[in-house]
Design a protein around this motif. Structure first.
Motif, PDB file in Angstrom:
ATOM      1  N   GLU A   1     -46.604   3.518  85.041  1.00 53.06           N
ATOM      2  CA  GLU A   1     -46.346   2.476  86.041  1.00 53.06           C
ATOM      3  C   GLU A   1     -47.006   1.164  85.637  1.00 53.06           C
ATOM      4  OE1 GLU A   1     -47.304   3.682  90.021  1.00 53.06           O
ATOM      5  OE2 GLU A   1     -46.059   5.476  89.903  1.00 53.06           O
ATOM      6  N   ASP A   2     -48.149   1.244  84.950  1.00 57.04           N
ATOM      7  CA  ASP A   2     -48.864   0.041  84.523  1.00 57.04           C
ATOM      8  C   ASP A   2     -48.329  -0.523  83.206  1.00 57.04           C
ATOM      9  OD1 ASP A   2     -50.616   0.073  86.719  1.00 57.04           O
ATOM     10  OD2 ASP A   2     -51.936   1.488  85.697  1.00 57.04           O
ATOM     11  N   TYR A   3     -47.815   0.344  82.355  1.00 54.78           N
ATOM     12  CA  TYR A   3     -47.300  -0.063  81.043  1.00 54.78           C
ATOM     13  C   TYR A   3     -45.845   0.392  80.936  1.00 54.78           C
ATOM     14  CZ  TYR A   3     -52.199  -0.867  80.109  1.00 54.78           C
ATOM     15  OH  TYR A   3     -53.486  -1.322  80.184  1.00 54.78           O
ATOM     16  N   LEU A   4     -44.957  -0.502  81.310  1.00 57.44           N
ATOM     17  CA  LEU A   4     -43.538  -0.187  81.359  1.00 57.44           C
ATOM     18  C   LEU A   4     -42.942  -0.152  79.952  1.00 57.44           C
ATOM     19  CD1 LEU A   4     -42.544  -2.449  84.374  1.00 57.44           C
ATOM     20  CD2 LEU A   4     -43.128  -0.015  84.397  1.00 57.44           C
ATOM     21  N   PRO A   5     -41.898   0.665  79.765  1.00 53.46           N
ATOM     22  CA  PRO A   5     -41.250   0.698  78.452  1.00 53.46           C
ATOM     23  C   PRO A   5     -40.531  -0.613  78.188  1.00 53.46           C
ATOM     24  CG  PRO A   5     -39.984   1.975  80.019  1.00 53.46           C
ATOM     25  CD  PRO A   5     -41.244   1.546  80.730  1.00 53.46           C
TER      26      PRO A   5
ATOM     27  N   ILE B   1     -44.266   6.477  58.455  1.00 51.17           N
ATOM     28  CA  ILE B   1     -42.964   6.590  57.805  1.00 51.17           C
ATOM     29  C   ILE B   1     -43.143   5.876  56.478  1.00 51.17           C
ATOM     30  CG2 ILE B   1     -40.516   6.001  57.874  1.00 51.17           C
ATOM     31  CD1 ILE B   1     -40.779   5.891  60.957  1.00 51.17           C
ATOM     32  N   GLY B   2     -43.172   6.654  55.410  1.00 53.05           N
ATOM     33  CA  GLY B   2     -43.496   6.049  54.116  1.00 53.05           C
ATOM     34  C   GLY B   2     -44.887   5.439  54.187  1.00 53.05           C
ATOM     35  N   GLU B   3     -44.988   4.166  53.861  1.00 55.95           N
ATOM     36  CA  GLU B   3     -46.284   3.475  53.889  1.00 55.95           C
ATOM     37  C   GLU B   3     -46.536   2.756  55.208  1.00 55.95           C
ATOM     38  OE1 GLU B   3     -46.359   0.935  50.483  1.00 55.95           O
ATOM     39  OE2 GLU B   3     -46.199   2.602  49.085  1.00 55.95           O
ATOM     40  N   ALA B   4     -45.594   2.839  56.137  1.00 61.99           N
ATOM     41  CA  ALA B   4     -45.718   2.135  57.417  1.00 61.99           C
ATOM     42  C   ALA B   4     -46.301   3.047  58.489  1.00 61.99           C
ATOM     43  CB  ALA B   4     -44.356   1.631  57.864  1.00 61.99           C
ATOM     44  N   CYS B   5     -46.995   2.442  59.422  1.00 67.41           N
ATOM     45  CA  CYS B   5     -47.559   3.177  60.558  1.00 67.41           C
ATOM     46  C   CYS B   5     -46.959   2.626  61.846  1.00 67.41           C
ATOM     47  CB  CYS B   5     -49.079   3.021  60.586  1.00 67.41           C
ATOM     48  SG  CYS B   5     -49.869   3.853  61.979  1.00 67.41           S
ATOM     49  N   ILE B   6     -46.506   3.535  62.700  1.00 65.28           N
ATOM     50  CA  ILE B   6     -46.013   3.174  64.029  1.00 65.28           C
ATOM     51  C   ILE B   6     -46.940   3.816  65.045  1.00 65.28           C
ATOM     52  CG2 ILE B   6     -44.146   3.483  65.699  1.00 65.28           C
ATOM     53  CD1 ILE B   6     -42.173   3.428  63.460  1.00 65.28           C
ATOM     54  N   MET B   7     -47.392   3.012  65.991  1.00 58.91           N
ATOM     55  CA  MET B   7     -48.210   3.520  67.090  1.00 58.91           C
ATOM     56  C   MET B   7     -47.359   3.484  68.357  1.00 58.91           C
ATOM     57  SD  MET B   7     -51.766   1.528  66.438  1.00 58.91           S
ATOM     58  CE  MET B   7     -52.708   1.732  64.957  1.00 58.91           C
ATOM     59  N   PHE B   8     -47.582   4.454  69.245  1.00 56.79           N
ATOM     60  CA  PHE B   8     -46.814   4.468  70.485  1.00 56.79           C
ATOM     61  C   PHE B   8     -47.518   5.293  71.546  1.00 56.79           C
ATOM     62  CE2 PHE B   8     -45.225   7.879  67.817  1.00 56.79           C
ATOM     63  CZ  PHE B   8     -45.077   8.958  68.664  1.00 56.79           C
ATOM     64  N   CYS B   9     -47.041   5.138  72.778  1.00 58.92           N
ATOM     65  CA  CYS B   9     -47.569   5.914  73.905  1.00 58.92           C
ATOM     66  C   CYS B   9     -46.462   6.085  74.929  1.00 58.92           C
ATOM     67  CB  CYS B   9     -48.770   5.215  74.522  1.00 58.92           C
ATOM     68  SG  CYS B   9     -48.377   3.659  75.342  1.00 58.92           S
TER      69      CYS B   9
ATOM     70  N   TYR C   1     -46.561  -1.413  68.034  1.00 58.55           N
ATOM     71  CA  TYR C   1     -47.087  -0.534  69.074  1.00 58.55           C
ATOM     72  C   TYR C   1     -46.018  -0.452  70.137  1.00 58.55           C
ATOM     73  CZ  TYR C   1     -50.433   2.160  71.646  1.00 58.55           C
ATOM     74  OH  TYR C   1     -51.077   3.208  72.259  1.00 58.55           O
ATOM     75  N   MET C   2     -45.434   0.719  70.290  1.00 63.22           N
ATOM     76  CA  MET C   2     -44.287   0.899  71.156  1.00 63.22           C
ATOM     77  C   MET C   2     -44.677   1.691  72.400  1.00 63.22           C
ATOM     78  SD  MET C   2     -41.857   1.814  67.933  1.00 63.22           S
ATOM     79  CE  MET C   2     -40.254   1.682  68.683  1.00 63.22           C
ATOM     80  N   ILE C   3     -44.170   1.240  73.538  1.00 63.18           N
ATOM     81  CA  ILE C   3     -44.353   1.965  74.791  1.00 63.18           C
ATOM     82  C   ILE C   3     -42.988   2.530  75.154  1.00 63.18           C
ATOM     83  CG2 ILE C   3     -45.047   1.818  77.203  1.00 63.18           C
ATOM     84  CD1 ILE C   3     -46.784  -0.625  76.391  1.00 63.18           C
ATOM     85  N   VAL C   4     -42.889   3.849  75.123  1.00 58.04           N
ATOM     86  CA  VAL C   4     -41.589   4.501  75.262  1.00 58.04           C
ATOM     87  C   VAL C   4     -41.592   5.539  76.381  1.00 58.04           C
ATOM     88  CG1 VAL C   4     -41.015   4.177  72.814  1.00 58.04           C
ATOM     89  CG2 VAL C   4     -42.164   6.268  73.534  1.00 58.04           C
ATOM     90  N   PRO C   5     -40.420   5.780  76.974  1.00 54.98           N
ATOM     91  CA  PRO C   5     -40.321   6.922  77.876  1.00 54.98           C
ATOM     92  C   PRO C   5     -40.257   8.190  77.025  1.00 54.98           C
ATOM     93  CG  PRO C   5     -38.191   5.839  77.650  1.00 54.98           C
ATOM     94  CD  PRO C   5     -39.184   5.020  76.866  1.00 54.98           C
ATOM     95  N   LYS C   6     -40.845   9.254  77.508  1.00 57.29           N
ATOM     96  CA  LYS C   6     -40.772  10.550  76.818  1.00 57.29           C
ATOM     97  C   LYS C   6     -41.286  10.460  75.380  1.00 57.29           C
ATOM     98  CE  LYS C   6     -36.825  11.880  79.631  1.00 57.29           C
ATOM     99  NZ  LYS C   6     -35.425  12.286  79.624  1.00 57.29           N
ATOM    100  N   ALA C   7     -42.545  10.114  75.230  1.00 56.90           N
ATOM    101  CA  ALA C   7     -43.131   9.906  73.908  1.00 56.90           C
ATOM    102  C   ALA C   7     -43.071  11.152  73.029  1.00 56.90           C
ATOM    103  CB  ALA C   7     -44.567   9.402  74.034  1.00 56.90           C
ATOM    104  N   HIS C   8     -43.177  12.347  73.611  1.00 59.79           N
ATOM    105  CA  HIS C   8     -43.059  13.571  72.799  1.00 59.79           C
ATOM    106  C   HIS C   8     -41.670  13.654  72.165  1.00 59.79           C
ATOM    107  CE1 HIS C   8     -46.859  15.629  73.263  1.00 59.79           C
ATOM    108  NE2 HIS C   8     -46.863  15.363  74.553  1.00 59.79           N
ATOM    109  N   ASP C   9     -40.646  13.313  72.941  1.00 57.48           N
ATOM    110  CA  ASP C   9     -39.279  13.306  72.415  1.00 57.48           C
ATOM    111  C   ASP C   9     -39.125  12.228  71.341  1.00 57.48           C
ATOM    112  OD1 ASP C   9     -38.673  15.371  74.156  1.00 57.48           O
ATOM    113  OD2 ASP C   9     -37.636  14.080  75.600  1.00 57.48           O
ATOM    114  N   PHE C  10     -39.752  11.080  71.552  1.00 59.79           N
ATOM    115  CA  PHE C  10     -39.708  10.005  70.562  1.00 59.79           C
ATOM    116  C   PHE C  10     -40.357  10.469  69.257  1.00 59.79           C
ATOM    117  CE2 PHE C  10     -41.490   6.008  68.740  1.00 59.79           C
ATOM    118  CZ  PHE C  10     -40.289   5.377  68.441  1.00 59.79           C
TER     119      PHE C  10
END
Length: 124
Positions: free
Chosen positions: A64-68, A52-60, A13-22
């Protein structure tokens, strides 16, 4: 809740800047398939699930509360050269050039979101 068929026992579960770009990076480089995007009120992504293949990646999107924070991932791919070149074309930096190693053909990249991807070619 019944888990979707694409869920695994362990999913990053990844917290990223610019999730649409990710999301676009995942699709362009790894041929990821969008399973779910929950928009955040006011813009951005509150929750996303891509496979990706058989793997699942979750992200948002980071807030300010959930820093990358950076993540390091090991991923098996069909063609290291192709994935490596697509990653570089989409802004990633090379951390380790493509080479034959004891465990197979591999390379390392860092995406523009701060994540490191260790690419290794699956045996044919």
């Amino acid at each position: 809740m019944k888990a979707p068929a694409y869920y695994n026992s362990l999913m990053p579960y990844m917290i990223v800047p610019k999730a649409h770009d990710f999301a676009n990076f995942l699709k362009a480089v790894f041929n990821a398939e969008e399973q779910l995007i929950v928009p955040r009120q006011g813009g951005g992504i509150m929750h996303a699930e891509f496979t990706i293949g058989e793997a699942c990646i979750m992200f948002c999107d980071a807030t300010e509360d959930y820093l990358p924070f950076a993540c390091s991932l090991f991923i098996l791919v069909d063609d290291v050269t192709s994935v490596y070149q697509k990653a570089l074309a989409h802004g990633a930096a090379s951390l380790q050039d493509i080479a034959e190693r004891d465990y197979g053909k591999s390379a390392g990249i860092k995406d523009t979101f701060g994540n490191v991807w260790w690419l290794t070619e699956m045996s044919k």
